[in-house]
Design an enzyme around this catalytic site. Structure first.
Site, mmCIF file in Angstrom:
data_model
loop_
_atom_site.group_PDB
_atom_site.id
_atom_site.type_symbol
_atom_site.label_atom_id
_atom_site.label_comp_id
_atom_site.label_asym_id
_atom_site.label_seq_id
_atom_site.Cartn_x
_atom_site.Cartn_y
_atom_site.Cartn_z
ATOM 1 C CE1 TYR A 48 1.619 1.072 6.637
ATOM 2 C CE2 TYR A 48 -0.308 1.356 7.978
ATOM 3 C CZ TYR A 48 0.677 1.669 6.865
ATOM 4 O OH TYR A 48 0.449 3.291 6.502
ATOM 5 C CE LYS B 54 0.171 -11.787 -7.939
ATOM 6 N NZ LYS B 54 -0.187 -11.580 -9.247
ATOM 7 C CG ASP C 59 -2.100 -9.434 -11.104
ATOM 8 O OD1 ASP C 59 -2.848 -9.935 -10.286
ATOM 9 O OD2 ASP C 59 -1.220 -10.171 -11.893
ATOM 10 C CG ASP D 238 0.039 2.285 0.794
ATOM 11 O OD1 ASP D 238 -0.783 3.278 0.601
ATOM 12 O OD2 ASP D 238 1.167 2.160 0.975
#
Ligand code: NAP
Length: 390
Positions: free
Chosen positions: A139, A206, A256, A280
């Site tokens: 962002y 992640k 994931d 998101d």
């Protein structure tokens, strides 16, 4: 108006595309709920603010400064979706509003409503609140076009000063994630879980690959939990002990894996705290599991200001046709009532939407996916049906 009545000023932005229709439907329901709950003693005085396409066409400004200062003054607003201007200038109006008002937590509850068709077998197992960081990560929009002078300078700096070689035909982006922004987001998620008796907060990251951004998000998240909520939280075995309920379990999942866990065992998760991009993706994927974006409300919350809005955009192909699903906008309004200290009025709106959908009264998007018998109605009729059930 009855004696001793009071009106609460609430700024609103109609929005573009389907915005005006779903906002009208929402205001009708919120007004009716307040009327019913207080016998007319309390009401909302709606204050319209300019933004988006209509503002640009009438006044040449996509986001007038007066709109931001009015929201800042009121401390709250509700908005419809806004078109993202194509080409230069503002990258996204929504991002600009969130950044200007420092609305650092995007809060997105996701749950299933009986009567709404879903692509999964047990959509009722999904009952989540996603806290998505709203100011950093992608962002920030820090990137340089492939072949640009700026990209060449960044590449030279990285090669000469940092020993990092990047291909000449690469665009380059930066992904900043700070301790302060991470901690305030996770703090908000933890407070929400504690205040609303939620069983867990899962940090989604992640960090196995991006250790100093996503991995740091996880570490800072655990730090906030340990340092600031020591008597309210517990951790998974091997991380910080295994104390019994009713403490909020704080754990983490790699992004994931999180996507597959939310499909295979959604009932194990309750509140998710995620950096901007992960959050998101997750919010839309979870919305799909419960029947689509038409049921995904949201709030952008800062320390002093909160702006409520549906997750979806302007759905231009449905604009002006009285067919859009207003549920996400209405549920955003219910969240606003909650935020304004009107939890019973908020619950009334949610119950009326539940009752309407359970009675088989739905908008076209839901009807198109339904196998049973439903009554498909337009946006304005749906609002009347909800108001009848308050
Ligand atoms: P979108 O407006 O969310 O629409 C995508 C699809 O989702 C629609 O074509 C429709 O699906 C379905 N949909 C969304 N809301 C619906 C509703 N209330 N009722 C029924 N169906 C609904 O996304 P987009 O087409 O990518 O974006 C359009 C514009 O909105 C862009 O300018 C974008 O930048 C902007 N946008 C604004 C916001 C915001 O203001 N916060 C958020 C996202 C996007 P079907 O086609 O399958 O019927």
């Amino acid at each position: 108006m009855p004696k001793e009545s009071s009106a609460l000023d609430v700024p609103f932005i109609q929005g573009d595309g389907i915005g005006p229709e779903i906002m009208d439907a929402t205001r009708l329901v919120l007004d009716a709920a307040l009327q019913k709950a207080t016998g007319g003693r309390r009401s909302v005085h709606w204050v319209e603010l300019a933004a988006g396409e209509s503002s640009f066409e009438s006044g040449g400004e996509w986001l007038p400064g007066g709109t931001l200062s009015s929201i800042r003054r009121a401390g709250v607003a509700i908005k419809g979706p806004l078109t993202t201007p194509v080409g230069g200038g503002i990258r996204s109006l929504n991002v600009a509003i969130r950044q200007a008002l420092d609305l650092y937590a995007s809060v997105r509850p996701v749950r299933h409503f009986q009567g709404v068709a879903s692509p999964v077998k047990a959509p009722e197992d999904v009952d989540l609140v996603i806290f998505r960081e709203n100011t950093e990560d992608v962002y920030k929009g820090i990137e340089w076009r492939c072949g640009s002078e700026e990209a060449a300078r960044v590449r030279t700096f990285l090669r000469d000063s940092m020993g990092v070689d990047l291909s000449e035909d690469a665009g380059i982006g930066l992904k900043p994630m700070s301790e302060r922004a991470t901690k305030r987001l996770v703090r908000a998620a933890l407070r929400h879980a504690i205040d609303h008796d939620r069983k867990s907060v899962t940090l989604v990251h992640k960090g196995n690959i991006m250790k100093f951004t996503e991995g740091a998000f996880r570490d800072w998240g655990y730090e906030v939990a340990r340092d600031e909520f020591p008597d309210k939280v517990r951790f998974e075995p091997g991380i910080g002990g295994d104390e019994p309920d009713p403490k909020v379990l704080v754990n983490d999942r790699i992004a994931d894996n999180m996507f597959q866990q939310l499909l295979t065992r959604p009932s194990e998760y309750s509140v998710l705290a995620a950096p901007n991009l992960n959050g998101d993706y997750l919010a839309d994927a979870c919305a799909a599991q419960v029947g689509g974006l038409g049921f995904a409300p949201g709030a952008n919350i800062g320390d002093d200001v909160a702006v409520f809005e549906p997750v979806h955009g302007t759905a231009p192909k449905y604009a002006g046709k009285d067919v859009a699903n207003p549920c996400a906008m209405m549920l955003s309004g219910a969240m606003m009532f909650d935020h304004l200290g009107m939890p019973s009025e908020s619950a009334m709106v949610v119950r009326a939407i539940e009752g309407t959908l359970a009675a088989g009264v739905v908008t076209k998007d839901v009807a198109a996916r339904s196998q049973g018998s439903v009554r498909s109605v337009g946006t304005s009729r749906f609002a009347e049906e909800v108001a009848l059930r308050l």
